[in-house]
Design a protein around this motif. Structure first.
Motif, mmCIF file in Angstrom:
data_model
loop_
_atom_site.group_PDB
_atom_site.id
_atom_site.type_symbol
_atom_site.label_atom_id
_atom_site.label_comp_id
_atom_site.label_asym_id
_atom_site.label_seq_id
_atom_site.Cartn_x
_atom_site.Cartn_y
_atom_site.Cartn_z
ATOM 1 N N GLN A 144 49.431 -43.279 -1.123
ATOM 2 C CA GLN A 144 48.108 -43.193 -0.502
ATOM 3 C C GLN A 144 48.222 -42.836 0.979
ATOM 4 O OE1 GLN A 144 46.510 -47.058 -1.450
ATOM 5 N NE2 GLN A 144 45.642 -46.352 -3.382
ATOM 6 N N TRP A 145 49.129 -43.491 1.686
ATOM 7 C CA TRP A 145 49.296 -43.220 3.112
ATOM 8 C C TRP A 145 49.786 -41.795 3.337
ATOM 9 C CZ3 TRP A 145 53.854 -42.794 6.262
ATOM 10 C CH2 TRP A 145 53.579 -42.744 7.636
ATOM 11 N N ASP A 146 50.681 -41.324 2.479
ATOM 12 C CA ASP A 146 51.168 -39.945 2.593
ATOM 13 C C ASP A 146 50.025 -38.958 2.388
ATOM 14 O OD1 ASP A 146 53.272 -38.113 3.074
ATOM 15 O OD2 ASP A 146 53.490 -37.775 0.926
ATOM 16 N N ALA A 147 49.127 -39.255 1.451
ATOM 17 C CA ALA A 147 47.956 -38.391 1.228
ATOM 18 C C ALA A 147 47.043 -38.405 2.448
ATOM 19 C CB ALA A 147 47.192 -38.843 -0.019
ATOM 20 N N LEU A 148 46.836 -39.573 3.037
ATOM 21 C CA LEU A 148 46.018 -39.654 4.245
ATOM 22 C C LEU A 148 46.644 -38.847 5.380
ATOM 23 C CD1 LEU A 148 45.031 -43.459 4.220
ATOM 24 C CD2 LEU A 148 43.630 -41.501 3.506
ATOM 25 N N ARG A 149 47.976 -38.918 5.503
ATOM 26 C CA ARG A 149 48.673 -38.119 6.531
ATOM 27 C C ARG A 149 48.455 -36.634 6.304
ATOM 28 N NH1 ARG A 149 54.899 -39.394 7.256
ATOM 29 N NH2 ARG A 149 54.790 -38.953 5.040
ATOM 30 N N PRO B 130 36.089 -42.680 8.593
ATOM 31 C CA PRO B 130 36.556 -43.583 9.662
ATOM 32 C C PRO B 130 37.514 -44.661 9.122
ATOM 33 C CG PRO B 130 34.248 -43.091 9.978
ATOM 34 C CD PRO B 130 34.636 -42.494 8.639
ATOM 35 N N ALA B 131 37.217 -45.205 7.960
ATOM 36 C CA ALA B 131 38.116 -46.212 7.368
ATOM 37 C C ALA B 131 39.470 -45.588 7.032
ATOM 38 C CB ALA B 131 37.489 -46.816 6.121
ATOM 39 N N GLN C 130 41.520 -45.390 10.101
ATOM 40 C CA GLN C 130 42.045 -46.710 10.473
ATOM 41 C C GLN C 130 43.281 -47.059 9.656
ATOM 42 O OE1 GLN C 130 38.647 -49.302 9.968
ATOM 43 N NE2 GLN C 130 38.053 -49.112 12.120
ATOM 44 N N VAL C 131 43.214 -46.818 8.342
ATOM 45 C CA VAL C 131 44.368 -47.106 7.488
ATOM 46 C C VAL C 131 45.542 -46.201 7.877
ATOM 47 C CG1 VAL C 131 45.258 -46.999 5.113
ATOM 48 C CG2 VAL C 131 43.011 -48.003 5.560
ATOM 49 N N LEU C 132 45.262 -44.947 8.174
ATOM 50 C CA LEU C 132 46.309 -44.023 8.608
ATOM 51 C C LEU C 132 46.986 -44.528 9.878
ATOM 52 C CD1 LEU C 132 47.771 -41.265 8.321
ATOM 53 C CD2 LEU C 132 45.939 -40.298 9.729
ATOM 54 N N ALA C 133 46.202 -44.935 10.862
ATOM 55 C CA ALA C 133 46.762 -45.432 12.127
ATOM 56 C C ALA C 133 47.597 -46.689 11.906
ATOM 57 C CB ALA C 133 45.637 -45.704 13.129
ATOM 58 N N ALA C 134 47.092 -47.606 11.085
ATOM 59 C CA ALA C 134 47.853 -48.825 10.780
ATOM 60 C C ALA C 134 49.151 -48.465 10.058
ATOM 61 C CB ALA C 134 47.006 -49.778 9.935
ATOM 62 N N GLY C 135 49.079 -47.485 9.175
ATOM 63 C CA GLY C 135 50.274 -47.032 8.456
ATOM 64 C C GLY C 135 51.305 -46.422 9.381
ATOM 65 N N THR D 244 38.856 -41.844 -2.490
ATOM 66 C CA THR D 244 37.410 -41.656 -2.332
ATOM 67 C C THR D 244 36.673 -42.934 -2.726
ATOM 68 O OG1 THR D 244 37.622 -39.285 -2.733
ATOM 69 C CG2 THR D 244 35.438 -40.235 -3.042
ATOM 70 N N ALA D 245 37.087 -43.549 -3.819
ATOM 71 C CA ALA D 245 36.461 -44.797 -4.282
ATOM 72 C C ALA D 245 36.656 -45.921 -3.263
ATOM 73 C CB ALA D 245 37.033 -45.201 -5.640
ATOM 74 N N GLN D 246 37.748 -45.873 -2.511
ATOM 75 C CA GLN D 246 38.027 -46.882 -1.483
ATOM 76 C C GLN D 246 37.373 -46.520 -0.139
ATOM 77 O OE1 GLN D 246 42.279 -47.288 -1.176
ATOM 78 N NE2 GLN D 246 42.518 -47.730 -3.341
ATOM 79 N N ASP D 247 36.616 -45.422 -0.110
ATOM 80 C CA ASP D 247 35.947 -44.938 1.098
ATOM 81 C C ASP D 247 36.940 -44.578 2.208
ATOM 82 O OD1 ASP D 247 33.660 -44.124 2.542
ATOM 83 O OD2 ASP D 247 33.617 -46.043 3.616
ATOM 84 N N LEU D 248 38.107 -44.066 1.818
ATOM 85 C CA LEU D 248 39.097 -43.618 2.794
ATOM 86 C C LEU D 248 39.076 -42.102 2.954
ATOM 87 C CD1 LEU D 248 42.077 -45.905 1.714
ATOM 88 C CD2 LEU D 248 40.395 -46.300 3.538
ATOM 89 N N VAL D 249 38.589 -41.424 1.913
ATOM 90 C CA VAL D 249 38.543 -39.958 1.895
ATOM 91 C C VAL D 249 37.163 -39.531 1.420
ATOM 92 C CG1 VAL D 249 39.449 -37.909 0.692
ATOM 93 C CG2 VAL D 249 41.016 -39.659 1.518
#
Length: 139
Positions: free
Chosen positions: A36-41, A94-95, A98-103, A73-78
């Motif tokens: 998930q974090w890699d996808a956000l990156r 925005p969420a 935030q998860v990306l920055a924390a990661g 998308t279901a987690q409101d991250l994308v």
């Protein structure tokens, strides 16, 4: 010769495996996974990219990335938005940012630990060697 090459291949795979396990375990502490974090990156690096582009960037199949993007998308991250034709564009919420920055903070610590046995000059040499290998394969 082949024994040495196989040992080299196994050592690279073992280092990658340990790194991935350590990252995945630490990222669970902030409520995400390595995939998930890699996808956000990847989405952060290429806002508006298609699933095909993002699948390639994250070393996944398009189908696997689509499933992952659905969970994000279901987690409101994308957020997925219509693009040209049938293309669906991907953007961080925005969420998600935030998860990306924390990661990033988690990954910096984990990777510092993973590579702590190597002095800075050895890490720079290793990075250079790996870049040369991947550049050769992409050529």
């Amino acid at each position: 010769m082949h024994g040495e090459l196989q040992e080299l291949g196994r050592a690279v795979k073992q280092a990658q495996y340990r790194q991935h396990r350590a990252l995945d375990s630490a990222l669970q502490g902030i409520g995400t996974t390595l995939a998930q974090w890699d996808a956000l990156r990847a989405i952060s690096r290429s806002p508006g990219a298609s699933a095909r582009q993002l699948a390639a960037a994250t070393f996944q199949t398009e189908q696997a990335f689509g499933t992952l993007a659905g969970r994000l998308t279901a987690q409101d991250l994308v957020e997925r938005r219509p693009g040209h034709g049938r293309r669906i564009e991907h953007h961080l919420t925005p969420a998600g940012r935030q998860v990306l920055a924390a990661g990033h903070k988690v990954a910096d610590k984990v990777l510092a630990d993973c590579f702590s046995a190597l002095p800075d000059t050895d890490r720079a040499t290793l990075l250079d060697l790996l870049r040369r290998l991947t550049a050769q394969q992409e050529a």
